[in-house]
Write a protein that holds these residues in place. Structure first.
Motif, short mmCIF file in Angstrom:
data_model
loop_
_atom_site.label_atom_id
_atom_site.label_comp_id
_atom_site.label_asym_id
_atom_site.label_seq_id
_atom_site.Cartn_x
_atom_site.Cartn_y
_atom_site.Cartn_z
N ASN A 79 0.82 -1.22 0.00
CA ASN A 79 0.00 0.00 0.00
C ASN A 79 0.85 1.27 0.00
O ASN A 79 0.61 2.19 -0.78
CB ASN A 79 -0.92 0.00 1.22
N CYS A 80 1.88 1.30 0.87
CA CYS A 80 2.73 2.49 0.96
C CYS A 80 4.18 2.22 0.58
O CYS A 80 5.03 3.11 0.66
CB CYS A 80 2.67 3.08 2.36
N SER A 81 4.48 0.95 0.23
CA SER A 81 5.81 0.52 -0.23
C SER A 81 6.87 0.51 0.87
O SER A 81 8.06 0.42 0.58
CB SER A 81 6.30 1.41 -1.39
N TYR A 82 6.43 0.60 2.15
CA TYR A 82 7.41 0.53 3.23
C TYR A 82 7.98 -0.88 3.30
O TYR A 82 7.25 -1.88 3.18
CB TYR A 82 6.77 0.91 4.57
N ARG A 83 9.30 -0.96 3.51
CA ARG A 83 9.97 -2.26 3.51
C ARG A 83 10.93 -2.33 4.70
O ARG A 83 11.65 -1.37 4.98
CB ARG A 83 10.75 -2.43 2.20
N SER A 84 10.92 -3.47 5.40
CA SER A 84 11.83 -3.65 6.53
C SER A 84 11.90 -5.13 6.92
O SER A 84 11.12 -5.95 6.42
CB SER A 84 11.39 -2.81 7.74
#
Length: 405
Positions: free
Chosen positions: A368-373
């Motif tokens: 949805n927001c492309s946050y990656r971790s």
């Protein structure tokens, strides 16, 4: 607030007569515990102390030659064991799969699932402070047996720290391990109550196998506590255990018993060191937030059968206990929050989606927001957020399933 620790002290036995008195007392106590356990099992798990005393007290004294206080202690010991088993069964629900639909179900267990009375196999005896044991001004321990009081010397480094007047001694447990005698003494101390208003750090802790713990604090800092080396060592224990079990000889069984004790001591040491490191890292006035792992399994069905056991779990409950009492000594606290969706929720936009987590790469990527971790870090971040909500006044914070931010 009252906190409790267990002091484990070795006993210096000067002659065989003392050892014989200890052994005889523990054996009679063990048999009495089995007698009470069978009664509770056959009477619908009635654990009311007063009713059990009325029914069993005289019988325990006559049948097993126990002294008055020991007869009372037997009943309390058995009740405590049944309550512990009841809690353990509730924490580990029965899991089964529907053969038609393939769906997995959980069913909470209680004591009625037991098919036989709880058995007390290891000789030991619970001793009440002053009535059955006491600490003398000479530095010796006075321990009550069926043959009368016996004085022995304790061997325990650091015992003097509990004699400063702030600690109160309670129940003690006499036992024998690997040919040596020990007394486990319960000690309590009043410490300041935890105050939410003085919290300096809120730390989310995600527990797992690849990393035993991943911490995330209010400053956005993350710490990983690697568990790979520990899992490899545990795999070696499992391999050696399987080899000895396959042999089945008497010597192999003796080695299995020693191996079990060694592994348990090693696991306890790892948990002690990890909990100590966490408390020292964040200091006083810290709120440690853990997810509630009741019913959660780390079992990997996609692995070969030979590797599944070592990936199944760790002594996380013990780790939680160690962390709790060490935190209390530093005016800190440990709270549990719901584990639901903590590994599936994006900490940036709030979207909950199971497919966003890649178990193979150990990565979370929000579509949805492309946050990656790292996926363990994601869990710690969400747990930390729930801890912040707890500090703000929510008694049982948890995430609800949503599909949008």
């Amino acid at each position: 607030m009252e906190m409790q620790v267990t002091i484990k002290t070795k006993l210096k036995i000067s002659n065989s007569e003392i050892a014989w008195s200890f052994s005889k007392t523990m054996e009679q106590y063990r048999q009495a515990c089995n007698y009470v356990s069978e009664y509770i099992f056959n009477n619908d798990f009635d654990m009311k102390q007063s009713r059990l005393n009325k029914e069993l007290y005289t019988k325990l004294r006559n049948l097993f030659s126990l002294k008055s206080q020991m007869a009372q202690s037997v009943i309390r010991t058995v009740i405590a064991r049944y309550k512990t088993v009841k809690t353990q069964m509730a924490r580990r629900p029965y899991k089964y799969q529907d053969q038609n639909t393939g769906e997995w179900y959980r069913e909470v267990r209680d004591l009625t699932w037991l098919h036989k009375p709880i058995s007390f196999n290891r000789p030991q005896v619970d001793l009440q402070r002053n009535r059955d044991w006491s600490y003398l001004s000479s530095g010796q321990l006075s321990i009550n047996t069926l043959d009368g009081r016996i004085k022995v010397d304790p061997i325990c480094c650091g015992f003097n720290q509990y004699l400063d007047g702030t600690w109160k001694f309670g129940l003690a447990k006499l036992l024998k391990s690997s040919g040596k005698w020990y007394l486990h003494i319960s000690a309590t101390k009043e410490v300041a109550d935890f105050n939410k208003q003085t919290v300096k750090h809120v730390v989310g802790l995600d527990r797992g196998l690849r990393f035993l713990a991943t911490s995330y604090d209010e400053q956005g800092k993350t710490a990983f506590f690697d568990g790979q080396a520990i899992m490899r060592k545990r795999a070696k224990y499992q391999k050696l255990r399987a080899t000895l079990q396959a042999k089945g000889t008497k010597s192999a069984k003796r080695r299995l018993k020693k191996l079990s004790g060694r592994e348990n001591r090693w696991i306890s040491d790892v948990n002690h060191c990890l909990s100590k490191t966490l408390v020292q890292k964040y200091g006083a006035n810290t709120l440690f937030v853990l997810e509630n792992l009741n019913g959660v399994s780390f079992e990997r069905t996609d692995l070969p059968k030979a590797l599944r056991n070592q990936n199944k779990s760790w002594a996380f409950y013990q780790l939680e206990q160690f962390l709790t009492y060490k935190a209390h000594l530093h005016n800190s606290e440990v709270v549990e929050v719901s584990a639901k969706y903590t590994s599936q929720r994006c900490p940036k936009c709030g979207v909950i989606k199971k497919d966003n987590r890649n178990h193979e790469k150990h990565e979370y990527h929000c579509d949805n927001c492309s946050y990656r971790s790292n996926d363990d870090r994601i869990g710690a971040m969400n747990i930390q957020l729930l801890g912040t909500q707890y500090i703000s006044g929510q008694e049982q914070p948890k995430f609800e399933l949503t599909t949008n931010a």
